[in-house]
Write a protein that holds these residues in place. Structure first.
Motif: not given
Length: 488
Positions: A419-435
């Protein structure tokens, strides 16, 4: 070139780098802390501001700090709201910008009355930083409004009667005198704000103020020295002083305090005036090294999270129209995958199941930062069907395992900005994976700040340069190969 010569050149480069860093550490920065007595007439106050800038610039200061309400102070709500102006088109801020460029100095205009275009009966108290070219670098709307009502003493001062509160902590601003954390007056009573700014790398905390006489006499010095000591930052608090009208009087004592809590300058009750202080990077470094409180924080017991953070100028304060940039270069000779308002080339996708796909990132917060998204354009986590959710999270686990294997690590940050208040800038659900690897961030939670700002724009220029399509395709090809090995 012989290998020994290469080593020699490297050593010379290292010595020169150390020398330059040492010289920079030793060089002090000159700032002017300004004090004045604003009245209801804006032109009178502007003359004072102009004269202070002109005089201080002759003493080779790099930045001047002005108090809250440097534009005007009125004795009634109607005039307070009526004289407020927009930041970009208002005559007062434009004149401040001209003065900064004319005298080649940076300005911190501690709190101007900003017209709220959406609510005619309210305004914002806005701190504006202007660079030596006259450009607005950053703005901050006061978070904490001073609302005090004591009927038995006939005391009533409620900023919320005429002002709206800001909604963001603003990340520290890079300036020639150091990284500045922006605040205003009453904000100094809320240590969470100062600590948030110091954790994000602030070196100078600013509290431009119009402190009342009574509260100033009781708390001004002890509060400001506390903020300096506990955060190991310089504190600069330009101040209003004296009698503004029959209803209001300010405490004064515009001040600069060093990271050890020592008062470097104090303007007393004189007006108008300024005093020059020197900001020493060496002093800052020594205090933080000798008393390493940031390393001693018990993050296993407590933590501090900033829930509403802003790095870029608000649209109402930004002269440069923001552009929407495609995060990938989808050529016409290959299939593309829908990702919100952009397209992801198949060559950048390294895994695809029945309902989910994983792809490499245009701007990586850290190496190996990849994304997982449902094939169908579901905007929020709640929008997934049960089948999609099962497939989505199965893919997240596969990709996490892959990235830890490829990057030889046993930790990952796995996060969704839902959601936008959580920092979402692309309106398409996505998960960040960062080693993750030990020490990849000085403060572990700073990765969330980088994630929040990594795809944002400032004056039309991205904070991080986009990777080339060739680089992204090469990474995706490597990941596909490693995934095949892992699944076998």
């Amino acid at each position: 070139m012989r290998y020994s010569n290469i080593l020699l050149l490297r050593n010379i480069y290292k010595i020169e780098l150390v020398r330059r860093l040492s010289n920079n550490m030793d060089s002090t920065k000159r700032v002017a802390i300004c004090q004045m007595t604003s009245v209801a007439d804006k032109s009178t106050n502007l003359q004072v501001v102009s004269q202070l800038i002109s005089d201080a610039a002759k003493e080779k200061v790099q930045m001047l700090f002005f108090p809250e309400a440097c534009d005007y102070i009125c004795d009634n709500k109607k005039d307070v709201i009526g004289q407020a102006e927009p930041i970009l088109t208002g005559s007062i801020v434009n004149r401040y910008r001209e003065l900064a460029a004319e005298h080649n100095v940076w300005l911190s205009m501690g709190g101007v009355h900003e017209k709220d275009e959406s609510e005619p009966t309210k305004m914002f108290n806005t701190h504006v930083i202007i660079d030596d070219k006259g450009d607005i670098v950053q703005t901050y709307r006061k978070l904490h409004l001073f609302d005090v009502e004591i009927p038995e003493k006939n005391v009533r001062l409620k900023e919320s009667d005429f002002s709206n509160a800001g909604k963001h902590i603003v990340t520290p601003v890079e300036t020639p005198v150091g990284r500045i954390g922006m605040a205003i007056c009453y904000d100094m009573r809320f240590p969470e704000l100062s600590t948030s700014l110091s954790i994000m790398g602030a070196e100078i905390l600013t509290f431009p103020s119009a402190f009342t006489q009574a509260t100033g006499a009781a708390h001004w010095h002890v509060l400001l020295r506390s903020r300096a000591i506990e955060n190991q930052c310089y504190v600069i608090a330009a101040a209003q002083t004296g009698e503004h009208n029959a209803k209001r009087r300010s405490y004064g004592h515009g001040i600069c305090i060093d990271p050890w809590g020592e008062v470097l300058v104090d303007c007393g009750e004189t007006s108008p005036t300024y005093k020059i202080a020197e900001i020493s990077p060496r002093k800052l470094s020594d205090v933080r090294r000798n008393m390493p409180v940031f390393q001693h924080r018990r993050r296993d017991v407590y933590s501090l999270y900033t829930l509403s953070l802003r790095k870029n100028l608000l649209p109402a304060h930004d002269e440069t129209p923001r552009t929407t940039e495609k995060p990938t270069d989808c050529t016409t000779d290959e299939e593309c995958n829908v990702f919100g308002h952009v397209r992801v080339p198949d060559s950048c996708v390294f895994f695809k199941s029945k309902l989910t796909y994983a792809f490499v990132n245009l701007r990586c917060v850290i190496p190996g930062h990849v994304l997982v998204a449902p094939i169908r354009m579901a905007e929020r986590n709640k929008d997934l069907t049960d089948e999609e959710a099962e497939d989505f999270y199965r893919t997240v686990r596969i990709v996490q395992k892959l990235m830890e294997k490829v990057h030889d690590t046993d930790s990952c940050t796995v996060t969704i900005q839902d959601g936008p208040d959580a920092g979402q800038t692309v309106k398409h659900l996505h998960c960040h994976i960062m080693p993750r690897k030990k020490g990849d961030f000085i403060e572990n939670d700073l990765i969330y700040l980088e994630l929040a700002k990594h795809d944002q724009f400032k004056k039309g220029h991205p904070a991080k340069p986009p990777r080339s399509i060739e680089e992204m395709r090469a990474e995706a090809e490597l990941l596909r190969s490693e995934l095949d090995k892992m699944l076998k």
